[in-house]
Design a protein around this motif. Structure first.
Motif, PDB file in Angstrom:
ATOM      1  N   UNK A 266       0.853  -1.183   0.000  1.00 25.06           N
ATOM      2  CA  UNK A 266       0.000   0.000   0.000  1.00 25.06           C
ATOM      3  C   UNK A 266       0.888   1.232   0.000  1.00 25.06           C
ATOM      4  N   UNK A 267       0.597   2.165  -0.876  1.00 17.77           N
ATOM      5  CA  UNK A 267       1.427   3.360  -0.984  1.00 17.77           C
ATOM      6  C   UNK A 267       1.167   4.303   0.182  1.00 17.77           C
ATOM      7  N   UNK A 268       2.193   4.997   0.660  1.00 16.30           N
ATOM      8  CA  UNK A 268       2.011   5.912   1.794  1.00 16.30           C
ATOM      9  C   UNK A 268       1.124   7.097   1.425  1.00 16.30           C
ATOM     10  N   UNK A 269       0.341   7.549   2.424  1.00 16.69           N
ATOM     11  CA  UNK A 269      -0.538   8.709   2.255  1.00 16.69           C
ATOM     12  C   UNK A 269      -1.499   8.541   1.079  1.00 16.69           C
ATOM     13  N   UNK A 270      -1.913   7.298   0.839  1.00 19.57           N
ATOM     14  CA  UNK A 270      -2.779   7.018  -0.300  1.00 19.57           C
ATOM     15  C   UNK A 270      -3.494   5.710  -0.053  1.00 19.57           C
ATOM     16  N   UNK A 271      -4.657   5.565  -0.658  1.00 23.24           N
ATOM     17  CA  UNK A 271      -5.330   4.282  -0.622  1.00 23.24           C
ATOM     18  C   UNK A 271      -4.882   3.373  -1.743  1.00 23.24           C
ATOM     19  N   UNK A 272      -4.007   3.879  -2.628  1.00 21.44           N
ATOM     20  CA  UNK A 272      -3.555   3.099  -3.768  1.00 21.44           C
ATOM     21  C   UNK A 272      -2.602   1.991  -3.338  1.00 21.44           C
ATOM     22  N   UNK A 273      -2.524   0.972  -4.157  1.00 19.32           N
ATOM     23  CA  UNK A 273      -1.561  -0.110  -3.973  1.00 19.32           C
ATOM     24  C   UNK A 273      -0.569  -0.095  -5.131  1.00 19.32           C
ATOM     25  N   UNK A 274       0.546  -0.761  -4.921  1.00 17.21           N
ATOM     26  CA  UNK A 274       1.542  -0.901  -5.974  1.00 17.21           C
ATOM     27  C   UNK A 274       1.691  -2.375  -6.303  1.00 17.21           C
ATOM     28  N   UNK A 275       1.600  -2.677  -7.583  1.00 18.01           N
ATOM     29  CA  UNK A 275       1.856  -4.029  -8.072  1.00 18.01           C
ATOM     30  C   UNK A 275       3.315  -4.068  -8.536  1.00 18.01           C
ATOM     31  N   UNK A 276       3.665  -4.884  -9.510  1.00 13.71           N
ATOM     32  CA  UNK A 276       4.993  -4.798 -10.101  1.00 13.71           C
ATOM     33  C   UNK A 276       4.978  -3.627 -11.079  1.00 13.71           C
TER      34      UNK A 276
END
Length: 345
Positions: A266-276
């Motif tokens: 999970x990316x900081x300060x965000x609800x987004x996630x990071x895949x590859x």
């Protein structure tokens, strides 16, 4: 298309929007490859992709892993050229390939020495004088800023280094050759290339000035790929249907196309996630929006897809990012509109 042309602004002379919804697809183009002359922009016009290249590098990583040629958890040292010194990891723990692909390696955004070589061409081609020799020297001087895997920090250095390591794991083929062999030919991406002299290219512009082709010899895995709208639509549709027949069905590339979409952190300060490499944003109604933007000095780009609605968008223009434009955001908004419309949302 009108809103994208408006967002690209007067500096851009060429804009492409490629859209797929289910079985339907279209590529719309506006303008010419240069302001003063040149052929009309077409679905085969090639644009510099900048950081969208990182999704290709991640796919290469996943494909090599699927074939057993490396593992995502392999330490960097395992795939360095024999005469290279590893980074000095002073905060403990090895840097792994997965860390490079998820920007959690602790490496700085840019490698040591790049700023010095970039000064003379900062406004046009800042990476052009930074080659393999400089990358080797920069890595030997690098101190990792935090324990690998501990925190997110976007790094062109990290993904560029990953591209170099993949060429070692791929039996010494250069990045361009490895990409062509493992990704472009199997997916039918005829115009996708790392060559700065590709035919039918859109001339990049910055502040109204035409620019020379973008060159990034030492870090091609971070930003060297260029592609057409038609090719990017093929690329995105392969992500939408990674195991359904065609060139990817049942093979290592099909497995890799699925693997790059798996959320890793999970990316900081965000609800987004990071895949590859891919960013993933989950909507309130459960749709996954995967996207990546890119920019060189002369082009701005965005690609995105939504598996649940079988929607994909690629937007390209031949004007570099600036504080005054909002092309990437406008492209993302267009993508969201198509993704909502695809399921009646």
């Amino acid at each position: 298309m009108t809103e994208l042309v408006r967002a690209a602004g007067p500096v851009a002379s060429a804009v492409t929007l490629a859209v797929a919804q289910g079985e339907r697809q279209a590529v719309r183009c506006a303008g010419r490859v240069d302001h003063d002359a040149g052929e009309p922009c077409t679905p085969d016009t090639v644009f510099e992709l900048g950081s969208i290249t990182k999704t290709f590098t991640a796919l290469l990583l996943a494909e090599l892993a699927a074939g057993g040629e490396l593992a995502l958890d392999d330490p960097v040292e395992r795939h360095l050229p024999a005469d290279w010194r590893p980074a000095d990891v002073r905060r403990g723990g090895p840097i792994r390939l997965l860390h490079l692909a998820t920007h959690t390696s602790g490496l700085p955004r840019l490698p040591p020495g790049l700023m010095t070589s970039a000064v003379a061409a900062w406004s046009s081609n800042p990476y052009a004088a930074y080659g393999d020799r400089q990358l080797r020297a920069g890595l030997a001087r690098t101190t990792v800023r935090h324990r690998p895997g501990e925190r997110f920090g976007y790094s062109n250095f990290g993904v560029g280094l990953l591209g170099r390591l993949l060429t070692e794991a791929g039996r010494g083929a250069g990045y361009a050759e490895l990409l062509a062999d493992r990704v472009c030919r199997p997916l039918g991406l005829r115009a996708t290339t790392c060559s700065p002299d590709s035919p039918h290219r859109a001339i990049g512009h910055r502040h109204g000035r035409p620019l020379p082709p973008w060159r990034i010899p030492g870090l091609p895995g971070a930003g060297a790929v260029r592609a057409s709208g038609a090719d990017l639509l093929r690329y995105l549709r392969a992500h939408l249907r990674p195991g359904e027949g065609g060139p990817t069905g049942g093979g290592t590339l099909g497995e890799a196309l699925r693997e790059v979409q798996r959320p890793r952190l999970r990316l900081p300060r965000s609800g987004d996630r990071l895949c590859l490499a891919w960013n993933l944003r989950r909507t309130r109604d459960g749709r996954d929006l995967l996207f990546h933007s890119g920019g060189t000095r002369g082009c701005t780009t965005l690609i995105a897809f939504c598996p649940q609605t079988a929607t994909a968008v690629a937007a390209l223009c031949n004007a570099g990012p600036s504080r005054r434009d909002n092309f990437a955001q406008a492209a993302y908004d267009v993508f969201k509109q198509f993704a909502r419309a695809a399921d009646g949302g």
